[in-house]
Design a protein around this motif. Sequence first.
Motif, PDB file in Angstrom:
ATOM      1  N   GLN A 181       0.831  -1.193   0.000  1.00  0.00           N
ATOM      2  CA  GLN A 181       0.000   0.000   0.000  1.00  0.00           C
ATOM      3  C   GLN A 181       0.870   1.249   0.000  1.00  0.00           C
ATOM      4  O   GLN A 181       2.050   1.204   0.338  1.00  0.00           O
ATOM      5  CB  GLN A 181      -0.919   0.012   1.233  1.00  0.00           C
TER       6      GLN A 181
ATOM      7  N   THR B 274       1.094   5.321   1.369  1.00  0.00           N
ATOM      8  CA  THR B 274       0.633   6.466   2.149  1.00  0.00           C
ATOM      9  C   THR B 274       1.322   7.705   1.591  1.00  0.00           C
ATOM     10  O   THR B 274       2.542   7.703   1.382  1.00  0.00           O
ATOM     11  CB  THR B 274       0.964   6.307   3.636  1.00  0.00           C
TER      12      THR B 274
ATOM     13  N   ARG C 209      -5.532  16.394  -3.066  1.00  0.00           N
ATOM     14  CA  ARG C 209      -6.173  15.084  -3.120  1.00  0.00           C
ATOM     15  C   ARG C 209      -6.652  14.714  -4.525  1.00  0.00           C
ATOM     16  O   ARG C 209      -6.366  13.611  -5.011  1.00  0.00           O
ATOM     17  CB  ARG C 209      -7.323  15.013  -2.119  1.00  0.00           C
TER      18      ARG C 209
ATOM     19  N   GLU D  51      -9.326   2.605  -3.688  1.00  0.00           N
ATOM     20  CA  GLU D  51      -9.868   3.535  -2.707  1.00  0.00           C
ATOM     21  C   GLU D  51      -9.187   4.890  -2.827  1.00  0.00           C
ATOM     22  O   GLU D  51      -8.147   5.027  -3.451  1.00  0.00           O
ATOM     23  CB  GLU D  51      -9.708   2.978  -1.285  1.00  0.00           C
TER      24      GLU D  51
ATOM     25  N   ARG E  30      -4.604   7.768   0.723  1.00  0.00           N
ATOM     26  CA  ARG E  30      -4.400   8.177   2.110  1.00  0.00           C
ATOM     27  C   ARG E  30      -3.349   9.267   2.121  1.00  0.00           C
ATOM     28  O   ARG E  30      -2.169   9.011   1.838  1.00  0.00           O
ATOM     29  CB  ARG E  30      -3.946   6.979   2.947  1.00  0.00           C
TER      30      ARG E  30
ATOM     31  N   GLU F 285      -1.604  12.672   4.123  1.00  0.00           N
ATOM     32  CA  GLU F 285      -1.381  13.331   5.417  1.00  0.00           C
ATOM     33  C   GLU F 285      -0.516  14.566   5.201  1.00  0.00           C
ATOM     34  O   GLU F 285       0.499  14.504   4.487  1.00  0.00           O
ATOM     35  CB  GLU F 285      -0.690  12.355   6.367  1.00  0.00           C
TER      36      GLU F 285
END
Length: 280
Positions: A235, A237, A248, A271, A274, A276
Motif C-alpha cells: 500500500q 501512504t 487530493r 480507494e 491516504r 497526510e
Amino acid sequence: MSSAAPIGVMDSGVGGLSVLAELRRSLPAEDWLYLGDTAHMPYGARPDDEIRELTNRAVSALHARGVKAVVVACNTASAFSLDHLRARFELPIIGLVPAVKPAVEATRSGVVGVLATPGTLRGTLLRDVIERFAVPAGVRVLQAVSTELVPLVEAGQAQGARAREVLREVLTPLARAGADQLVLGCTHYPFLAGSIRAEFGETLTLVDSGAAVARHTRRVLEGAGLLNDRDDAGQVTYLVTGSAEALRPVIATLSTENGHNGGHIPSAPPEAPRIESIQT
C-alpha cells in the motif's frame, strides 16, 4: 532493519508519482511512503544550497518514520543532494540519472533532446552523463527548459491548452534540429506525454528514468536482503508539506496513471488515497 518496513519516495511535488508507478510494478509487495514537498515546489529555480537543505529535510522525515530505503524521485534533488544524503544516512539512497544513455543508443538522427528544469541543467549530473555517453558516440544533445511545466502538472493541467502551448514553444526548436529522442529530465514530465504527442506526433520518442530506477531499486534491496517476500500487494501512504485537501484530486488522478500512455497502474488501490499533511 526489517524487510517489512516501507520504502520512502520523495519529490518536490507530485511528479515522483511517475517513478512510484514503475517502482510498484517492479516491487508489488512493498509498502511505500511517498513525500511530496509541495510547500516548497518547485525546486528547479531555487539556489543549490536550498535544494540540498530541502531534500535533506524531506529524507530526514522519511527516515524518522522508519523507511528501509529512500528513492529520491526528483532529478533536481538528485543532481545536488545524493552524495550528501549518502554520507548522512545509513540506509540505501537511490537517485535519478537523466536517461541520456538509452536515448543515445536509440537515436537514428544523431540528435537527442533533453527537457529539464533549470536546477537539473545547472547541476553536474546531466553534464556528466552527456560527457560519458553522448560525446563518445558523436551524438548532439540539445537542451530545453521551462519553469512553467512543473506547476502546470501540479495543478492537474498537464493536458491543458497552456501546457501544450509551452511545450510547443520549447520543443519545436529541438524537433526542427532533427531530435528524434526526448529525454524527460524531470519526474513531472511523463505526465505531459499526451500533450507532447498531441503537438509532435511520433517525431519525438519519449525516454525517462522511471523503469531503470525501479530495476536498480530492486537490485539494491535484493543485495541488502531487504525485499519484502509477502504475497499480497503493498500500500501507499502519501505525505505532503502543503495542503492535503488541495492535492487530493491531483494525487488521486496521477497515482492511477502511467504518464506515457494514460493507462492504469494494475497495482493501484481503488480507494481514495491516504494523504497526510506534515512539516519537514
